[in-house]
Design an enzyme around this catalytic site. Structure first.
Site, PDB file in Angstrom:
ATOM      1  N   LYS A 106      -4.187   1.655 -10.869  1.00 52.97           N
ATOM      2  CA  LYS A 106      -4.772   2.483  -9.549  1.00 52.97           C
ATOM      3  C   LYS A 106      -4.451   3.896 -10.208  1.00 52.97           C
ATOM      4  CE  LYS A 106      -3.423  -0.259  -5.772  1.00 52.97           C
ATOM      5  NZ  LYS A 106      -2.312  -0.398  -4.372  1.00 52.97           N
ATOM      6  N   LYS A 189      -4.006   8.409  -3.143  1.00 50.72           N
ATOM      7  CA  LYS A 189      -2.668   8.036  -2.447  1.00 50.72           C
ATOM      8  C   LYS A 189      -1.362   8.233  -3.047  1.00 50.72           C
ATOM      9  CE  LYS A 189      -1.794   3.697  -4.114  1.00 50.72           C
ATOM     10  NZ  LYS A 189      -0.532   3.135  -4.489  1.00 50.72           N
ATOM     11  N   THR A 246       2.593   3.385   0.787  1.00 52.22           N
ATOM     12  CA  THR A 246       3.113   4.119  -0.402  1.00 52.22           C
ATOM     13  C   THR A 246       3.996   5.299  -0.216  1.00 52.22           C
ATOM     14  OG1 THR A 246       0.913   3.409  -1.645  1.00 52.22           O
ATOM     15  CG2 THR A 246       2.427   5.185  -2.716  1.00 52.22           C
ATOM     16  N   SER A 252       8.113   2.265  -3.486  1.00 52.16           N
ATOM     17  CA  SER A 252       6.881   3.096  -4.109  1.00 52.16           C
ATOM     18  C   SER A 252       7.616   3.969  -5.125  1.00 52.16           C
ATOM     19  CB  SER A 252       6.397   3.822  -2.775  1.00 52.16           C
ATOM     20  OG  SER A 252       5.784   4.975  -3.608  1.00 52.16           O
TER      21      SER A 252
END
Length: 329
Positions: A106, A189, A246, A252
């Site tokens: 990501k 994010k 997250t 996270s």
């Protein structure tokens, strides 16, 4: 059931390999590190990235690129975003036009400012490319904790095939054709999770974090839509869903990094303590450039950039965000 190759032996790649092997697939993990391969073969555990999880019998391990992907119908790309181009380039001679590449990183590529699917398609145009995204911690997937994600591809039939192969009673997948929206939500994010972590590290409360998350998703959507994504995607699993998990979980890395930064540690100290890739650090640099290129206002993203790379005080930066001119929502 299909042969699946997992390129990369980090926590997420290993978790997906464990899940797929347990549900009948023939899985091989590739790592560039021989010591990692030796440990996984001997100990049946990835002690560095996924300690406590038993690697099922039948799963195999290799450092040989050709051996890893030979006859694999699905290949999971599970390397950090900054390593995607080089990894795909190194594997390109061994890929065939019938293979499906599922990217699980990501982020955005520094320099080119491209989404990761664009990078992969540029390197291996003969392959089908999918994106696996959504609220999913490796530590929970590996332990069969119920999880829901999505698989995105411009080719809906390919997405449905991966959905069918990966789904099980503890891992549910939806399909999506909005690759742009899914990738932008997944990347951005992580920036908002840094901000949420900084708020926690400063000792601020739920009100502050809720504001960061809510205004954060607005920023994510503004840029994503400007780049061609669909607004509704940011209300789904790869948008608000991934943002929630997250920004709120100690699994996270981005939130944990933000906490350390909020407590006064330097970026270097923070990354040394986390000891794993914190994707938001790279993404915030690329996101600021992309936002400027598209003339999109992203105050939280810019604020995080100033803390990380311009030495701004974290608490003062948050208060400056609060003191911006009033406007309609």
């Amino acid at each position: 059931m299909k042969k699946v190759a997992v390129v990369g032996s980090g926590s997420w790649g290993t978790a997906l390999a464990v899940m797929l092997q347990k549900h009948g697939h023939d899985v091989v993990i590739w790592s560039r590190r021989q010591d990692a391969i030796d440990e996984m073969e001997k100990e049946r555990e990835n002690k560095r990235y996924l300690p406590g999880i038993v690697l099922p019998e039948g799963m195999t391990f290799t450092t040989d690129r050709e051996q890893a992907v030979k006859d694999a119908e699905i290949i999971i790309l599970a390397v950090p975003s900054k390593a995607v181009r080089q990894t795909v380039t190194d594997f390109a001679p061994f890929f065939t036009d019938k293979q499906v590449l599922v990217n699980v990183a990501k982020g955005l590529e520094e320099g080119s400012l491209k989404r990761l699917s664009q990078v992969i398609e540029e390197c291996v145009p003969q392959c089908e490319v999918c994106i696996l995204s959504g609220p999913s911690h490796a530590e929970e997937v590996a332990r069969d904790i119920p999880t829901t994600c999505l698989i995105a591809s411009k080719n809906e039939e390919i997405a449905k095939m991966v959905q069918n192969e990966f789904m099980n009673p503890r891992f549910r997948l939806y399909t999506n054709t909005d690759v742009i929206g899914v990738e932008m939500g997944a990347a951005l994010k992580n920036v908002m999770a840094l901000a949420a972590g900084m708020s926690d590290g400063l000792g601020f409360g739920d009100n502050t974090k809720a504001a960061i998350m809510t205004r954060g998703i607005a920023e994510m959507k503004r840029l994503g839509v400007e780049m061609g994504g669909r607004a509704e995607t940011f209300s789904g699993l790869s948008g608000i869903g991934d943002l929630i998990v997250t920004c709120t979980s100690m699994h996270s890395r981005n939130r944990r990094a933000g906490i350390l930064l909020g407590q006064g540690k330097t970026l270097e100290e923070t990354l040394n303590e986390i000891k794993m890739v914190v994707e938001g650090v790279n993404t915030v640099q690329v996101a600021c450039k992309v936002a400027k290129e598209h003339n999109v206002e992203m105050p939280i993203t810019n604020a995080i950039y100033n803390v990380l790379f311009n030495g701004k005080n974290t608490e003062q930066t948050v208060l400056e965000l609060m003191s911006r001119d009033g406007k309609a929502e």
